[in-house]
Design a protein around this motif. Structure first.
Motif, PDB file in Angstrom:
ATOM      1  N   ARG A 122     -14.686  -0.231  -4.275  1.00 57.69           N
ATOM      2  CA  ARG A 122     -13.291  -0.161  -4.722  1.00 57.69           C
ATOM      3  C   ARG A 122     -12.716   1.242  -4.549  1.00 57.69           C
ATOM      4  N   VAL A 123     -13.540   2.262  -4.733  1.00 59.33           N
ATOM      5  CA  VAL A 123     -13.085   3.634  -4.490  1.00 59.33           C
ATOM      6  C   VAL A 123     -12.737   3.818  -3.015  1.00 59.33           C
ATOM      7  N   VAL A 124     -13.564   3.265  -2.132  1.00 60.15           N
ATOM      8  CA  VAL A 124     -13.282   3.363  -0.694  1.00 60.15           C
ATOM      9  C   VAL A 124     -11.999   2.608  -0.350  1.00 60.15           C
ATOM     10  N   VAL A 125     -11.781   1.451  -0.975  1.00 61.05           N
ATOM     11  CA  VAL A 125     -10.534   0.694  -0.748  1.00 61.05           C
ATOM     12  C   VAL A 125      -9.332   1.531  -1.182  1.00 61.05           C
ATOM     13  N   LEU A 126      -9.429   2.180  -2.330  1.00 60.77           N
ATOM     14  CA  LEU A 126      -8.322   3.019  -2.804  1.00 60.77           C
ATOM     15  C   LEU A 126      -8.085   4.206  -1.869  1.00 60.77           C
ATOM     16  N   LEU A 127      -9.155   4.789  -1.325  1.00 66.56           N
ATOM     17  CA  LEU A 127      -8.989   5.865  -0.348  1.00 66.56           C
ATOM     18  C   LEU A 127      -8.295   5.364   0.920  1.00 66.56           C
ATOM     19  N   GLU A 128      -8.671   4.174   1.359  1.00 70.07           N
ATOM     20  CA  GLU A 128      -8.024   3.593   2.538  1.00 70.07           C
ATOM     21  C   GLU A 128      -6.542   3.339   2.275  1.00 70.07           C
ATOM     22  N   LEU A 129      -6.232   2.785   1.106  1.00 66.44           N
ATOM     23  CA  LEU A 129      -4.827   2.540   0.762  1.00 66.44           C
ATOM     24  C   LEU A 129      -4.042   3.841   0.646  1.00 66.44           C
ATOM     25  N   LEU A 130      -4.659   4.866   0.075  1.00 69.79           N
ATOM     26  CA  LEU A 130      -4.003   6.173  -0.010  1.00 69.79           C
ATOM     27  C   LEU A 130      -3.730   6.724   1.385  1.00 69.79           C
ATOM     28  N   GLY A 131      -4.707   6.622   2.271  1.00 69.45           N
ATOM     29  CA  GLY A 131      -4.509   7.093   3.641  1.00 69.45           C
ATOM     30  C   GLY A 131      -3.394   6.353   4.350  1.00 69.45           C
ATOM     31  N   ILE A 132      -3.354   5.028   4.171  1.00 63.74           N
ATOM     32  CA  ILE A 132      -2.292   4.228   4.792  1.00 63.74           C
ATOM     33  C   ILE A 132      -0.929   4.615   4.239  1.00 63.74           C
ATOM     34  N   ALA A 133      -0.844   4.824   2.924  1.00 64.91           N
ATOM     35  CA  ALA A 133       0.429   5.223   2.313  1.00 64.91           C
ATOM     36  C   ALA A 133       0.868   6.612   2.797  1.00 64.91           C
ATOM     37  N   LEU A 134      -0.077   7.534   2.930  1.00 61.38           N
ATOM     38  CA  LEU A 134       0.271   8.873   3.417  1.00 61.38           C
ATOM     39  C   LEU A 134       0.725   8.836   4.876  1.00 61.38           C
ATOM     40  N   ILE A 135       0.070   8.012   5.687  1.00 63.79           N
ATOM     41  CA  ILE A 135       0.505   7.884   7.081  1.00 63.79           C
ATOM     42  C   ILE A 135       1.914   7.309   7.139  1.00 63.79           C
ATOM     43  N   ALA A 136       2.166   6.270   6.350  1.00 60.90           N
ATOM     44  CA  ALA A 136       3.499   5.653   6.337  1.00 60.90           C
ATOM     45  C   ALA A 136       4.563   6.644   5.882  1.00 60.90           C
ATOM     46  N   SER A 137       4.233   7.501   4.924  1.00 65.25           N
ATOM     47  CA  SER A 137       5.214   8.476   4.437  1.00 65.25           C
ATOM     48  C   SER A 137       5.531   9.538   5.480  1.00 65.25           C
ATOM     49  N   GLY A 138       4.674   9.665   6.481  1.00 65.42           N
ATOM     50  CA  GLY A 138       4.932  10.620   7.555  1.00 65.42           C
ATOM     51  C   GLY A 138       6.190  10.307   8.333  1.00 65.42           C
ATOM     52  N   SER A 139       6.643   9.056   8.278  1.00 64.78           N
ATOM     53  CA  SER A 139       7.878   8.693   8.979  1.00 64.78           C
ATOM     54  C   SER A 139       9.099   9.325   8.336  1.00 64.78           C
ATOM     55  N   TYR A 140       9.036   9.590   7.046  1.00 61.67           N
ATOM     56  CA  TYR A 140      10.195  10.132   6.327  1.00 61.67           C
ATOM     57  C   TYR A 140      10.038  11.608   5.963  1.00 61.67           C
ATOM     58  N   LEU A 141       8.861  12.152   6.155  1.00 67.11           N
ATOM     59  CA  LEU A 141       8.578  13.521   5.726  1.00 67.11           C
ATOM     60  C   LEU A 141       9.428  14.603   6.389  1.00 67.11           C
ATOM     61  N   PRO A 142       9.715  14.520   7.689  1.00 69.67           N
ATOM     62  CA  PRO A 142      10.460  15.624   8.314  1.00 69.67           C
ATOM     63  C   PRO A 142      11.850  15.867   7.724  1.00 69.67           C
ATOM     64  N   THR A 143      12.487  14.855   7.174  1.00 66.70           N
ATOM     65  CA  THR A 143      13.842  15.057   6.662  1.00 66.70           C
ATOM     66  C   THR A 143      13.863  15.383   5.170  1.00 66.70           C
ATOM     67  N   LEU A 144      12.698  15.361   4.533  1.00 67.60           N
ATOM     68  CA  LEU A 144      12.644  15.692   3.109  1.00 67.60           C
ATOM     69  C   LEU A 144      12.490  17.197   2.918  1.00 67.60           C
ATOM     70  N   THR A 145      13.164  17.728   1.939  1.00 64.96           N
ATOM     71  CA  THR A 145      12.946  19.119   1.536  1.00 64.96           C
ATOM     72  C   THR A 145      12.603  19.114   0.061  1.00 64.96           C
ATOM     73  N   ILE A 146      11.669  19.947  -0.303  1.00 69.73           N
ATOM     74  CA  ILE A 146      11.217  20.006  -1.689  1.00 69.73           C
ATOM     75  C   ILE A 146      11.823  21.242  -2.337  1.00 69.73           C
ATOM     76  N   GLY A 147      12.775  21.030  -3.212  1.00 73.96           N
ATOM     77  CA  GLY A 147      13.395  22.140  -3.935  1.00 73.96           C
ATOM     78  C   GLY A 147      14.148  23.109  -3.034  1.00 73.96           C
ATOM     79  N   GLY A 148      14.605  22.657  -1.881  1.00 78.54           N
ATOM     80  CA  GLY A 148      15.344  23.533  -0.989  1.00 78.54           C
ATOM     81  C   GLY A 148      14.469  24.508  -0.224  1.00 78.54           C
ATOM     82  N   PHE A 149      13.141  24.451  -0.407  1.00 80.57           N
ATOM     83  CA  PHE A 149      12.216  25.361   0.257  1.00 80.57           C
ATOM     84  C   PHE A 149      11.892  24.840   1.649  1.00 80.57           C
ATOM     85  N   GLN A 150      12.127  25.665   2.655  1.00 81.96           N
ATOM     86  CA  GLN A 150      11.773  25.296   4.018  1.00 81.96           C
ATOM     87  C   GLN A 150      11.086  26.459   4.694  1.00 81.96           C
ATOM     88  N   LEU A 151      10.102  26.118   5.526  1.00 81.01           N
ATOM     89  CA  LEU A 151       9.407  27.119   6.318  1.00 81.01           C
ATOM     90  C   LEU A 151      10.140  27.299   7.640  1.00 81.01           C
TER      91      LEU A 151
END
Length: 182
Positions: free
Chosen positions: A39-68
């Motif tokens: 079950r821990v491995v399943v949760l790691l897999e789900l976390l990885g899938i969710a993080l990959i999916a969030s990569g589609s929206y990450l470039p347009t997000l800014t956290i607190g106005g901080f940009q590199l």
């Protein structure tokens, strides 16, 4: 003419590899066999899938106005994407080992109990993927606009990669989560 290692092209497995997973009592992977660790491995897999999916929206997000700077942002984003995809691949490999490859094995290498368990897992995975498709359609209609293979902005290819990972690993994840003894 006898074949020593039959290849099941449609399933992406070989007879020798599948038999090794089904009969392996190697102590190196014994820690993966308990339901809690699966079950821990399943949760790691789900976390990885969710993080990959969030990569589609990450470039347009800014956290607190901080940009590199633009170059640092691209490097951090690329390295993070590669590490998350590698984490997901490692979790998927551990998941397949933990369920002894039952979800990917052909009928002729499984007994009746394993076939029933595998088929039930596929049924639940099919239902779960139907809900995933509905969620993706809702996201497509009401979420930010995505385009495939865009160098800037919201790139939908990460969402597509995450969906492919989800479809490939769903039967093994459900099998690992539901079964007590594998």
């Amino acid at each position: 003419m006898s074949q020593k290692n039959k290849i099941y092209w449609s399933l992406g497995v070989t007879e020798k590899g599948t038999r090794a997973l089904l009969t392996d009592e190697n102590s190196k992977f014994a820690w993966l066999r308990s339901q809690r660790n699966r079950r821990v491995v399943v949760l790691l897999e789900l976390l990885g899938i969710a993080l990959i999916a969030s990569g589609s929206y990450l470039p347009t997000l800014t956290i607190g106005g901080f940009q590199l700077s633009r170059e640092a942002d691209i490097i951090i984003y690329s390295v993070t994407a590669i590490l998350v995809i590698l984490l997901t691949l490692v979790a998927y490999s551990l998941l397949r080992i933990s369920v002894r490859g039952i979800a990917d094995a052909p009928d002729e290498l499984l007994d009746e109990r394993q076939i029933t368990i595998r088929d039930t897992s596929f049924r639940f995975a099919y239902l779960a993927m139907g809900y995933l498709v509905i969620a993706l359609l809702i996201l497509m209609f009401f979420g930010p606009e995505l385009e495939l293979f865009q160098p800037e902005g919201n790139d939908g290819s990460y969402l597509m990669i995450a969906a492919l990972f989800a479809f490939a690993s769903a039967p093994s994840m459900i099998l690992a989560w539901r079964e007590r003894d594998i």
